[in-house]
Design a protein around this motif. Structure first.
Motif, PDB file in Angstrom:
ATOM      1  N   UNK A   1       7.164  -2.477 -22.493  1.00 36.72           N
ATOM      2  CA  UNK A   1       7.771  -2.439 -21.619  1.00 36.72           C
ATOM      3  C   UNK A   1       7.111  -0.856 -20.761  1.00 36.72           C
ATOM      4  N   UNK A   2       7.883  -0.380 -21.701  1.00 40.25           N
ATOM      5  CA  UNK A   2       7.345   1.253 -21.023  1.00 40.25           C
ATOM      6  C   UNK A   2       5.601   1.134 -21.163  1.00 40.25           C
ATOM      7  N   UNK A   3       5.154   1.617 -21.893  1.00 42.79           N
ATOM      8  CA  UNK A   3       3.611   1.410 -21.441  1.00 42.79           C
ATOM      9  C   UNK A   3       3.233   0.742 -20.520  1.00 42.79           C
ATOM     10  N   UNK A   4       2.950  -0.566 -20.351  1.00 42.03           N
ATOM     11  CA  UNK A   4       3.364  -0.878 -19.006  1.00 42.03           C
ATOM     12  C   UNK A   4       3.571  -0.152 -18.014  1.00 42.03           C
ATOM     13  N   UNK A   5       5.084   0.404 -17.700  1.00 42.39           N
ATOM     14  CA  UNK A   5       5.370   0.341 -16.879  1.00 42.39           C
ATOM     15  C   UNK A   5       5.013   2.332 -16.421  1.00 42.39           C
ATOM     16  N   UNK A   6       4.489   2.416 -17.770  1.00 43.96           N
ATOM     17  CA  UNK A   6       3.891   4.209 -17.605  1.00 43.96           C
ATOM     18  C   UNK A   6       3.171   3.863 -16.946  1.00 43.96           C
ATOM     19  N   UNK A   7       2.068   2.641 -17.509  1.00 39.22           N
ATOM     20  CA  UNK A   7       0.388   2.558 -16.592  1.00 39.22           C
ATOM     21  C   UNK A   7       0.525   1.880 -15.570  1.00 39.22           C
ATOM     22  N   UNK A   8       1.633   1.058 -14.666  1.00 41.01           N
ATOM     23  CA  UNK A   8       1.225   0.709 -13.815  1.00 41.01           C
ATOM     24  C   UNK A   8       2.135   2.247 -12.509  1.00 41.01           C
ATOM     25  N   UNK A   9       3.074   2.976 -13.351  1.00 44.96           N
ATOM     26  CA  UNK A   9       3.160   4.277 -12.261  1.00 44.96           C
ATOM     27  C   UNK A   9       1.957   5.479 -12.503  1.00 44.96           C
ATOM     28  N   UNK A  10       0.963   5.578 -13.317  1.00 55.57           N
ATOM     29  CA  UNK A  10       0.506   6.632 -13.001  1.00 55.57           C
ATOM     30  C   UNK A  10      -1.025   5.365 -12.445  1.00 55.57           C
ATOM     31  N   UNK A  11      -1.167   4.040 -12.711  1.00 59.07           N
ATOM     32  CA  UNK A  11      -2.101   3.218 -11.184  1.00 59.07           C
ATOM     33  C   UNK A  11      -1.769   3.997  -9.946  1.00 59.07           C
ATOM     34  N   UNK A  12       0.068   4.145  -9.698  1.00 60.04           N
ATOM     35  CA  UNK A  12       0.353   4.290  -8.233  1.00 60.04           C
ATOM     36  C   UNK A  12      -0.155   5.954  -8.267  1.00 60.04           C
TER      37      UNK A  12
ATOM     38  N   UNK B   1       0.506  -0.934   0.206  1.00 57.98           N
ATOM     39  CA  UNK B   1       0.085  -0.195  -0.253  1.00 57.98           C
ATOM     40  C   UNK B   1       0.746   1.137   0.698  1.00 57.98           C
ATOM     41  N   UNK B   2       2.178   1.289  -0.372  1.00 62.85           N
ATOM     42  CA  UNK B   2       3.217   2.516  -0.104  1.00 62.85           C
ATOM     43  C   UNK B   2       3.108   3.073  -1.732  1.00 62.85           C
ATOM     44  N   UNK B   3       2.097   3.281  -2.117  1.00 62.89           N
ATOM     45  CA  UNK B   3       1.881   3.854  -3.637  1.00 62.89           C
ATOM     46  C   UNK B   3       2.748   4.956  -4.356  1.00 62.89           C
ATOM     47  N   UNK B   4       3.052   6.033  -3.033  1.00 68.08           N
ATOM     48  CA  UNK B   4       3.991   7.045  -3.640  1.00 68.08           C
ATOM     49  C   UNK B   4       5.218   6.034  -4.234  1.00 68.08           C
ATOM     50  N   UNK B   5       5.339   5.416  -3.028  1.00 68.52           N
ATOM     51  CA  UNK B   5       7.294   4.208  -3.205  1.00 68.52           C
ATOM     52  C   UNK B   5       7.503   3.649  -4.446  1.00 68.52           C
ATOM     53  N   UNK B   6       5.538   2.851  -4.731  1.00 65.37           N
ATOM     54  CA  UNK B   6       5.814   2.754  -5.680  1.00 65.37           C
ATOM     55  C   UNK B   6       5.964   2.803  -7.270  1.00 65.37           C
ATOM     56  N   UNK B   7       5.758   4.314  -6.983  1.00 67.19           N
ATOM     57  CA  UNK B   7       6.190   5.037  -8.590  1.00 67.19           C
ATOM     58  C   UNK B   7       7.142   5.777  -8.119  1.00 67.19           C
ATOM     59  N   UNK B   8       7.500   5.574  -7.039  1.00 64.85           N
ATOM     60  CA  UNK B   8       9.109   5.959  -7.333  1.00 64.85           C
ATOM     61  C   UNK B   8       9.527   4.598  -7.479  1.00 64.85           C
ATOM     62  N   UNK B   9       9.909   3.751  -7.432  1.00 65.69           N
ATOM     63  CA  UNK B   9      10.331   2.819  -7.829  1.00 65.69           C
ATOM     64  C   UNK B   9      10.525   2.384  -9.220  1.00 65.69           C
ATOM     65  N   UNK B  10       9.455   2.531  -9.620  1.00 63.35           N
ATOM     66  CA  UNK B  10       8.680   1.687 -11.319  1.00 63.35           C
ATOM     67  C   UNK B  10       9.263   2.915 -11.800  1.00 63.35           C
ATOM     68  N   UNK B  11       9.945   4.115 -11.989  1.00 65.56           N
ATOM     69  CA  UNK B  11      10.361   5.061 -12.821  1.00 65.56           C
ATOM     70  C   UNK B  11      11.338   5.406 -12.830  1.00 65.56           C
ATOM     71  N   UNK B  12      12.675   4.608 -12.521  1.00 62.71           N
ATOM     72  CA  UNK B  12      13.702   4.200 -13.301  1.00 62.71           C
ATOM     73  C   UNK B  12      13.256   3.258 -14.124  1.00 62.71           C
ATOM     74  N   UNK B  13      13.131   2.369 -13.583  1.00 59.38           N
ATOM     75  CA  UNK B  13      12.496   0.913 -14.886  1.00 59.38           C
ATOM     76  C   UNK B  13      11.721   1.516 -15.800  1.00 59.38           C
ATOM     77  N   UNK B  14      11.154   2.506 -15.656  1.00 61.13           N
ATOM     78  CA  UNK B  14      10.238   3.133 -17.625  1.00 61.13           C
ATOM     79  C   UNK B  14      11.635   4.044 -17.930  1.00 61.13           C
ATOM     80  N   UNK B  15      12.192   4.660 -17.550  1.00 61.26           N
ATOM     81  CA  UNK B  15      13.034   5.593 -17.877  1.00 61.26           C
ATOM     82  C   UNK B  15      13.988   4.523 -18.782  1.00 61.26           C
TER      83      UNK B  15
END
Length: 148
Positions: A70-81, A49-63
């Motif tokens: 893969x970028x779309x999947x990760x961007x979608x997860x970031x937006x969901x967070x 339930x640490x959604x802000x942290x989820x966003x922060x952890x996923x961002x380097x993978x997306x970039x």
């Protein structure tokens, strides 16, 4: 070691990638094992339930991902967070905006055959249910205009 300024050849500027919408996005290549570790940390943060942290952890993978799916999947997860962060802040407009963005990106990833081991159709169904719930909520009260 010298105190000379870096030569132009020594300086590496971040690359750019054009996304599915034709916009240039930063691209900082990240080896696949490091991307996988970042995604695992992001998913673990979601599960806690640490959604802000989820966003922060996923961002380097997306970039760091070059593959468009893969970028779309990760961007979608970031937006969901981000949607869940807005929910925690009591901002239904921010929730709806980010859910719609997450849905579009995750649907694009699914169309490209990329799921990252996730049940993307189930995630999309959950997003659709959340958007339907938001659609029936009463509008937020509007502050009266004018002077007091």
């Amino acid at each position: 070691m010298t105190d000379r300024p870096p030569a132009e050849a020594d300086v590496v500027a971040p690359a750019r990638i054009v996304d599915a919408r034709g916009r240039a996005k930063a691209f900082r290549p990240l080896p696949s094992d490091e991307r996988a570790a970042a995604v695992a940390r992001g998913i673990a943060a979601y599960e806690r339930g640490a959604f802000y942290l989820a966003h922060e952890e996923l961002e380097p993978a997306w970039m760091g991902a070059e593959d468009a799916g893969e970028r779309e999947l990760l961007a979608g997860l970031i937006k969901l967070a981000a949607a869940f962060v807005h929910a925690g802040r009591g901002n239904p407009a921010g929730v709806a905006t980010n859910l719609r963005g997450a849905r579009a990106r995750l649907a694009e990833a699914e169309a490209r055959g990329v799921d990252g081991g996730l049940d993307v159709p189930a995630i999309l169904a959950t997003i659709d249910a959340l958007l339907a719930e938001l659609a029936v909520l009463p509008a937020a009260p509007v502050a009266p205009s004018g002077t007091l």
